[in-house]
Design a protein around this motif. Structure first.
Motif, mmCIF file in Angstrom:
data_model
loop_
_atom_site.group_PDB
_atom_site.id
_atom_site.type_symbol
_atom_site.label_atom_id
_atom_site.label_comp_id
_atom_site.label_asym_id
_atom_site.label_seq_id
_atom_site.Cartn_x
_atom_site.Cartn_y
_atom_site.Cartn_z
ATOM 1 N N PRO A 144 1.088 -1.026 0.080
ATOM 2 C CA PRO A 144 0.438 0.179 0.027
ATOM 3 C C PRO A 144 0.934 0.968 -0.158
ATOM 4 O O PRO A 144 1.895 1.284 0.390
ATOM 5 N N PHE A 145 0.539 2.003 -0.570
ATOM 6 C CA PHE A 145 1.283 3.331 -0.690
ATOM 7 C C PHE A 145 0.168 4.610 -0.674
ATOM 8 O O PHE A 145 -0.401 5.081 -1.559
ATOM 9 N N PRO A 146 -0.316 5.117 0.224
ATOM 10 C CA PRO A 146 -1.325 6.486 0.299
ATOM 11 C C PRO A 146 -0.965 7.103 -0.453
ATOM 12 O O PRO A 146 -1.498 8.400 -0.172
ATOM 13 N N GLU A 147 0.239 7.407 -0.270
ATOM 14 C CA GLU A 147 0.859 8.872 -0.962
ATOM 15 C C GLU A 147 0.582 9.079 -2.978
ATOM 16 O O GLU A 147 1.325 9.612 -3.407
ATOM 17 N N ILE A 148 0.405 7.332 -3.087
ATOM 18 C CA ILE A 148 0.161 7.341 -4.923
ATOM 19 C C ILE A 148 -1.657 6.990 -4.780
ATOM 20 O O ILE A 148 -2.358 6.441 -4.346
ATOM 21 N N VAL A 149 -1.492 8.083 -5.692
ATOM 22 C CA VAL A 149 -3.296 7.965 -5.524
ATOM 23 C C VAL A 149 -3.664 7.646 -7.320
ATOM 24 O O VAL A 149 -3.478 8.325 -7.914
ATOM 25 N N LYS A 150 -4.264 6.288 -7.347
ATOM 26 C CA LYS A 150 -4.688 6.268 -8.853
ATOM 27 C C LYS A 150 -3.829 5.581 -9.312
ATOM 28 O O LYS A 150 -3.348 6.300 -10.610
ATOM 29 N N PRO A 151 -2.738 4.824 -9.756
ATOM 30 C CA PRO A 151 -1.092 4.997 -10.244
ATOM 31 C C PRO A 151 -2.213 3.742 -11.446
ATOM 32 O O PRO A 151 -2.665 3.581 -11.713
ATOM 33 N N TYR A 152 -1.152 4.782 -12.198
ATOM 34 C CA TYR A 152 -2.065 4.012 -13.344
ATOM 35 C C TYR A 152 -0.575 3.370 -14.874
ATOM 36 O O TYR A 152 -0.739 2.232 -15.874
ATOM 37 N N PHE A 153 0.239 3.770 -14.460
ATOM 38 C CA PHE A 153 1.865 2.910 -14.872
ATOM 39 C C PHE A 153 2.774 3.351 -14.153
ATOM 40 O O PHE A 153 3.305 3.255 -13.018
ATOM 41 N N ILE A 154 3.094 1.212 -14.594
ATOM 42 C CA ILE A 154 4.941 1.521 -13.397
ATOM 43 C C ILE A 154 5.613 0.291 -14.587
ATOM 44 O O ILE A 154 5.306 0.450 -15.731
ATOM 45 N N LYS A 155 6.853 1.036 -14.019
ATOM 46 C CA LYS A 155 8.290 0.957 -14.930
ATOM 47 C C LYS A 155 9.628 0.118 -14.199
ATOM 48 O O LYS A 155 9.855 0.309 -13.527
ATOM 49 N N PHE A 156 9.798 -0.907 -14.555
ATOM 50 C CA PHE A 156 10.668 -1.554 -13.205
ATOM 51 C C PHE A 156 11.695 -1.041 -13.895
ATOM 52 O O PHE A 156 12.259 -1.117 -15.346
ATOM 53 N N ILE A 157 12.818 -0.916 -13.470
ATOM 54 C CA ILE A 157 14.420 -0.397 -13.705
ATOM 55 C C ILE A 157 15.345 -1.417 -12.844
ATOM 56 O O ILE A 157 15.307 -1.742 -11.445
ATOM 57 N N ARG A 158 15.961 -2.000 -13.081
ATOM 58 C CA ARG A 158 16.975 -2.701 -13.343
ATOM 59 C C ARG A 158 18.655 -2.205 -12.917
ATOM 60 O O ARG A 158 19.114 -2.007 -13.982
ATOM 61 N N GLU A 159 19.079 -2.308 -11.966
ATOM 62 C CA GLU A 159 20.419 -1.632 -11.584
ATOM 63 C C GLU A 159 20.697 -2.527 -11.126
ATOM 64 O O GLU A 159 21.413 -2.581 -9.620
ATOM 65 N N GLY A 160 22.069 -3.269 -12.164
ATOM 66 C CA GLY A 160 22.924 -4.245 -10.816
ATOM 67 C C GLY A 160 21.969 -5.650 -10.169
ATOM 68 O O GLY A 160 21.094 -5.346 -10.504
ATOM 69 N N ASN A 161 22.459 -5.768 -8.871
ATOM 70 C CA ASN A 161 21.071 -6.878 -8.782
ATOM 71 C C ASN A 161 20.195 -5.873 -7.574
ATOM 72 O O ASN A 161 19.345 -6.157 -6.507
ATOM 73 N N GLN A 162 20.097 -4.738 -7.887
ATOM 74 C CA GLN A 162 18.460 -3.730 -6.852
ATOM 75 C C GLN A 162 17.890 -3.114 -8.338
ATOM 76 O O GLN A 162 18.196 -2.730 -9.260
ATOM 77 N N TYR A 163 16.658 -3.152 -7.644
ATOM 78 C CA TYR A 163 15.203 -3.159 -8.228
ATOM 79 C C TYR A 163 14.464 -2.306 -8.155
ATOM 80 O O TYR A 163 14.508 -2.195 -6.831
ATOM 81 N N TYR A 164 14.233 -0.748 -8.889
ATOM 82 C CA TYR A 164 13.754 0.163 -8.970
ATOM 83 C C TYR A 164 12.397 -0.220 -9.686
ATOM 84 O O TYR A 164 12.429 -0.774 -10.434
ATOM 85 N N ALA A 165 11.063 1.312 -9.139
ATOM 86 C CA ALA A 165 10.103 1.097 -10.461
ATOM 87 C C ALA A 165 9.870 2.445 -9.987
ATOM 88 O O ALA A 165 9.628 3.392 -9.408
ATOM 89 N N VAL A 166 8.758 3.082 -11.376
ATOM 90 C CA VAL A 166 8.950 4.355 -11.132
ATOM 91 C C VAL A 166 7.665 4.036 -12.045
ATOM 92 O O VAL A 166 6.924 3.454 -12.621
ATOM 93 N N VAL A 167 6.099 5.171 -10.813
ATOM 94 C CA VAL A 167 5.330 4.891 -10.956
ATOM 95 C C VAL A 167 4.376 6.300 -11.455
ATOM 96 O O VAL A 167 5.001 6.806 -11.150
ATOM 97 N N SER A 168 3.758 6.179 -12.008
ATOM 98 C CA SER A 168 2.843 7.071 -12.619
ATOM 99 C C SER A 168 1.204 7.326 -11.524
ATOM 100 O O SER A 168 1.189 6.795 -12.093
ATOM 101 N N ASN A 169 1.145 7.931 -11.655
ATOM 102 C CA ASN A 169 -0.511 8.445 -10.585
ATOM 103 C C ASN A 169 -1.022 9.550 -11.294
ATOM 104 O O ASN A 169 -0.505 10.821 -11.228
ATOM 105 N N GLU A 170 -2.845 9.921 -10.772
ATOM 106 C CA GLU A 170 -3.137 10.229 -11.646
ATOM 107 C C GLU A 170 -3.321 11.778 -10.761
ATOM 108 O O GLU A 170 -3.496 12.586 -10.801
ATOM 109 N N SER A 171 -3.516 11.899 -8.999
ATOM 110 C CA SER A 171 -2.858 12.709 -8.673
ATOM 111 C C SER A 171 -2.387 12.615 -7.417
ATOM 112 O O SER A 171 -2.218 11.786 -6.952
#
Length: 173
Positions: A144-171
């Protein structure tokens, strides 16, 4: 087979998926557009992902109204007709609330890990398909991410052995 394809989902229920065939060049300004249907599901396919597993080509669809994922196996070509035995529904996945964005990566162990945003749940769900996209996914977490309201896009990013995600949300909250 050397051809380029693109797929587009729809916001509207029962509009189907449109496949664009660019032929052998992406510079083709007039690709052939074919509505390949909704595969028998009454839902909005607003997010999709193309995957290749061995020689099989898959289209993975987020069933917005179904809270599930649909996997379509085109076998060795996106030009192949789709029969019912090539359509696989995960069924309802707990924690999904109108799945919208999704992305998948392969872990160092060869497992397919998918992140799915829940538009009405303000969550990101992590699924593990093991080594085969057709396996029933294991729910690894609902984040759960209360600071993310209505997320609609996500992209995995891998850097070495670390994983990140970029998320877009509506508001913002």
């Amino acid at each position: 087979n050397g051809n380029w394809f693109a797929f587009i989902g729809s916001f509207n229920i029962n509009q189907g998926i449109v496949r664009f065939d660019f032929g052998s060049s992406l510079e083709n300004n007039n690709p052939a557009a074919t509505n390949i249907g909704n595969f028998g599901f009454s839902t909005r396919f607003r997010s999709l992902k193309v995957l290749k597993q061995a020689t099989d080509l898959f289209l993975v669809l987020a069933g917005y109204n179904l809270n599930s994922l649909i996997r379509i196996n085109f076998r060795d070509s996106f030009e192949n007709p789709i029969a019912s035995e090539n359509i696989f529904d995960t069924g309802v996945i707990n924690g999904l609330g109108n799945p919208l964005g999704m992305d998948v990566t392969t872990s160092p162990d060869g497992e397919l890990i998918m992140l799915v945003t829940s538009y009405n749940g303000n969550t990101i769900t992590q699924l593990n398909f093991g080594s085969d996209i057709l396996l029933a996914p294991t729910l690894e977490s609902n984040l759960p991410f209360p600071e993310i309201v209505k997320p609609y896009f996500i992209k995995f990013i891998r850097e070495g052995n670390q994983y990140y995600a970029v998320v877009s949300n509506e508001s913002l909250p």
